[in-house]
Design a protein around this motif. Sequence first.
Motif, PDB file in Angstrom:
ATOM      1  N   PRO A  28     -12.164  -0.556   6.023  1.00  0.00           N
ATOM      2  CA  PRO A  28     -10.896   0.170   6.129  1.00  0.00           C
ATOM      3  C   PRO A  28     -10.753   1.008   7.397  1.00  0.00           C
ATOM      4  O   PRO A  28      -9.687   1.538   7.660  1.00  0.00           O
TER       5      PRO A  28
ATOM      6  N   LEU B 175      -5.418  -4.387   5.640  1.00  0.00           N
ATOM      7  CA  LEU B 175      -5.888  -4.083   4.282  1.00  0.00           C
ATOM      8  C   LEU B 175      -5.518  -5.211   3.317  1.00  0.00           C
ATOM      9  O   LEU B 175      -6.329  -5.591   2.463  1.00  0.00           O
TER      10      LEU B 175
ATOM     11  N   PHE C 112      -8.640  -6.814   1.292  1.00  0.00           N
ATOM     12  CA  PHE C 112      -8.885  -6.169   0.006  1.00  0.00           C
ATOM     13  C   PHE C 112      -7.968  -6.785  -1.039  1.00  0.00           C
ATOM     14  O   PHE C 112      -6.887  -7.282  -0.715  1.00  0.00           O
ATOM     15  N   PRO C 113      -8.375  -6.728  -2.290  1.00  0.00           N
ATOM     16  CA  PRO C 113      -7.576  -7.390  -3.339  1.00  0.00           C
ATOM     17  C   PRO C 113      -6.275  -6.641  -3.625  1.00  0.00           C
ATOM     18  O   PRO C 113      -6.163  -5.437  -3.373  1.00  0.00           O
TER      19      PRO C 113
ATOM     20  N   ASP D 176      -5.574  -2.692  -4.665  1.00  0.00           N
ATOM     21  CA  ASP D 176      -6.501  -1.781  -3.993  1.00  0.00           C
ATOM     22  C   ASP D 176      -5.781  -0.480  -3.643  1.00  0.00           C
ATOM     23  O   ASP D 176      -4.647  -0.504  -3.134  1.00  0.00           O
TER      24      ASP D 176
ATOM     25  N   ARG E  39      -6.351   1.735  -1.326  1.00  0.00           N
ATOM     26  CA  ARG E  39      -6.100   1.926   0.112  1.00  0.00           C
ATOM     27  C   ARG E  39      -4.842   1.187   0.544  1.00  0.00           C
ATOM     28  O   ARG E  39      -4.019   1.735   1.290  1.00  0.00           O
ATOM     29  N   LEU E  40      -4.684  -0.033   0.069  1.00  0.00           N
ATOM     30  CA  LEU E  40      -3.494  -0.813   0.411  1.00  0.00           C
ATOM     31  C   LEU E  40      -2.235  -0.127  -0.101  1.00  0.00           C
ATOM     32  O   LEU E  40      -1.228  -0.028   0.613  1.00  0.00           O
TER      33      LEU E  40
ATOM     34  N   ALA F 184      -0.366   0.270  -8.445  1.00  0.00           N
ATOM     35  CA  ALA F 184      -1.749   0.563  -8.039  1.00  0.00           C
ATOM     36  C   ALA F 184      -1.990   2.062  -7.988  1.00  0.00           C
ATOM     37  O   ALA F 184      -3.052   2.551  -8.406  1.00  0.00           O
TER      38      ALA F 184
ATOM     39  N   HIS G  44      -4.726   4.004 -10.416  1.00  0.00           N
ATOM     40  CA  HIS G  44      -5.807   4.810  -9.844  1.00  0.00           C
ATOM     41  C   HIS G  44      -5.575   6.310 -10.045  1.00  0.00           C
ATOM     42  O   HIS G  44      -6.369   7.111  -9.532  1.00  0.00           O
TER      43      HIS G  44
END
Length: 139
Positions: A17, A49, A53-54, A57, A59-60, A90, A94
């Motif tokens: 990242p 990202l 990344f899946p 995620d 971060r995405l 997401a 999270h």
Amino acid sequence: ALTRALRIAEGFPQPDPRLAITLDFLATAEFDRDPRRAEALMERAVDSLARNFPPGDLRLAVFSVYLAQIRLRLGRYRSALDLVDAALPALIAHAAATRIDQALRIRVAALKDLGREAEAARAAIDSRAWANYVTGHGP
């Protein structure tokens, strides 16, 4: 210094990242001087990202909200709305309360700017609730 940091980050093996983070810093520094370049840098961060990344995620999702914020400021309301709507599941999964609040505020502004006042009013209720949660204030 950020341009040098970007060259270094581009050399990191993926998935990593740090490239997206460096692009975010550079986009933030560039926004006032060149908003279109800032948008392109943030698009590159989100793309990096998304490739590495899946879906879902965190971060995405967070960087998608950052891109939405830039697009909102550039008057690209539909795109900003699409980005936050895609990121919210997401963020919620999270429990990223601060980012949920940020995404909802962008959502309200985009809906208002698109002339969708009734939806904006409903979204503002959720936004206020999350803002109260984040700041520790009651309903």
